[in-house]
Design an enzyme around this catalytic site. Structure first.
Site, short mmCIF file in Angstrom:
data_model
loop_
_atom_site.label_atom_id
_atom_site.label_comp_id
_atom_site.label_asym_id
_atom_site.label_seq_id
_atom_site.Cartn_x
_atom_site.Cartn_y
_atom_site.Cartn_z
N ASP A 266 -7.01 -7.12 -10.24
CA ASP A 266 -6.06 -6.56 -9.28
C ASP A 266 -6.01 -7.51 -8.08
OD1 ASP A 266 -4.42 -4.62 -7.91
OD2 ASP A 266 -6.19 -4.03 -6.76
N SER A 267 -5.04 -7.28 -7.21
CA SER A 267 -4.97 -8.06 -5.97
C SER A 267 -6.16 -7.76 -5.06
CB SER A 267 -3.68 -7.72 -5.23
OG SER A 267 -3.62 -6.32 -5.00
N GLU B 95 -5.45 2.31 2.39
CA GLU B 95 -6.61 1.44 2.65
C GLU B 95 -7.28 1.76 3.98
OE1 GLU B 95 -5.33 -2.65 2.32
OE2 GLU B 95 -4.99 -2.37 0.18
N HIS C 41 -2.89 2.08 -5.66
CA HIS C 41 -3.47 2.94 -4.63
C HIS C 41 -3.03 4.41 -4.73
CE1 HIS C 41 -4.14 -1.00 -3.06
NE2 HIS C 41 -4.50 -0.61 -1.86
N CYS D 56 1.72 1.98 -8.36
CA CYS D 56 0.89 1.16 -7.49
C CYS D 56 -0.55 1.64 -7.64
CB CYS D 56 1.34 1.30 -6.03
SG CYS D 56 0.31 0.38 -4.87
N CYS E 68 -3.02 -4.29 -11.55
CA CYS E 68 -2.07 -4.36 -10.43
C CYS E 68 -0.63 -4.29 -10.94
CB CYS E 68 -2.30 -5.69 -9.72
SG CYS E 68 -1.21 -5.98 -8.34
N1 DGL Z 1 -2.34 -3.68 -6.30
C1 DGL Z 1 -0.99 -3.69 -5.75
C2 DGL Z 1 -0.05 -3.02 -6.78
O1 DGL Z 1 -0.45 -2.21 -7.57
C3 DGL Z 1 -0.92 -3.00 -4.42
C4 DGL Z 1 -1.57 -3.76 -3.30
C5 DGL Z 1 -0.94 -5.14 -3.07
O2 DGL Z 1 0.22 -5.23 -2.65
O3 DGL Z 1 -1.63 -6.11 -3.34
O4 DGL Z 1 1.11 -3.33 -6.77
#
Ligand code: DGL
Length: 270
Positions: free
Chosen positions: A13-14, A157, A191, A189, A76
């Site tokens: 993930d990011s 976050e 989160h 997403c 992600c």
């Molecule tokens: N992990 C990213 C997503 O699911 C969200 C956070 C980011 O923008 O890096 O798109």
């Protein structure tokens, strides 16, 4: 290399948000060894170009392949929309790649034909039009409504959920005319599982809220079973790598994984 059942599952993930996907996988597949990679040096991916996300994804795939991952899960959504096809080609037969978008498309195909379905996610995910492309490819009779909701990830976050501020922001976004009346809403997403209950409260049972992390974990389970790759021994110690370590990332792991985990620093210029 031929993947073998005792090899680990790589998840990337990011940042730390993808731990929601790791958590869903751990619940369904407790015997699998997990190797997580959060690209905290480059987050957020949601505002990056497709080319930048593709370059980061290749570097991370190299790390996970070196650790002999039998499957790489792109947790992600922004990376799933930007890099899935490229990674599939790059990784070839060395590992199977699962993204977090196709499992949800399969779920929509099974349960939401002729429905109006909303999708919320980062700017990158929504601007990629990936959901509408995939729905068109499969010729699914689904009315799609999408909305970028870029404030939600940083809000979560910072610990702003289940409170007055999150309620207000969520209701501002969900009342947007672009979404309108929906039969179902896809949380596109990493989160958003953390605010699923607040979103459900907003809709008061009139719209079903769909969690992509669960759909991805189920798809992974099905793939491992069909490929004979379910680990039959005990899981080994999981590893959680980040490309940039800070204490606040480590503290945030509890939010997304349900328990605190120890992060290991792994700069991507290794
Ligand atoms: N992990 C990213 C997503 O699911 C969200 C956070 C980011 O923008 O890096 O798109």
């Amino acid at each position: 290399m031929n993947p073998s059942s005792h090899h680990p599952i790589g998840i990337f993930d990011s940042g730390i948000g993808g731990l929601t996907v790791a958590h869903a996988i751990k619940n369904i597949l407790p015997h699998e060894t997990l190797i997580y990679f959060g690209d905290t040096a480059h987050l957020p991916y949601g505002d990056k170009s497709e080319a930048a996300i593709q370059a980061y994804s290749i570097k991370i795939a190299n790390v996970l392949l070196a650790k002999k991952c039998k499957v790489i899960v792109i947790a992600c959504h922004s990376a799933s929309s930007a890099s899935y096809e490229l990674l599939k080609e790059y990784v070839g037969r060395e590992a199977h790649i699962i993204n977090v978008i196709d499992p949800m498309i399969d779920e929509l195909e099974e349960h939401y034909k002729n429905a109006t379905v909303g999708v919320i996610g980062t700017k990158r995910t929504i601007q990629s039009n990936i959901y509408s492309k995939k729905i068109q490819e499969k010729k699914l009779p689904i009315q799609l409504r999408t909305l970028p909701t870029p404030l939600l990830a940083p809000m979560i976050e910072e610990g702003f959920f289940n409170n007055q501020i999150s309620k207000e922001i969520i209701s501002q976004y969900l009342s947007d005319a672009a979404l309108g009346r929906l039969d179902a809403l896809v949380l596109a997403c990493t989160h958003y599982p953390l605010i699923k209950n607040e979103i459900e409260e907003y809709y008061q049972g009139k719209t079903t809220v769909l969690d992509s992390s669960l759909a991805a974990a189920r798809t992974l389970h099905r793939y491992l079973s069909s490929a004979g790759l379910i680990n039959t021994s005990q899981a080994e110690t999981p590893h959680f790598f980040v490309s940039d370590y800070t204490e606040s990332f480590e503290m945030a792991t509890r939010l997304f994984f349900g328990e605190a985990v120890k992060l290991e620093s792994y700069p991507l210029w290794h």
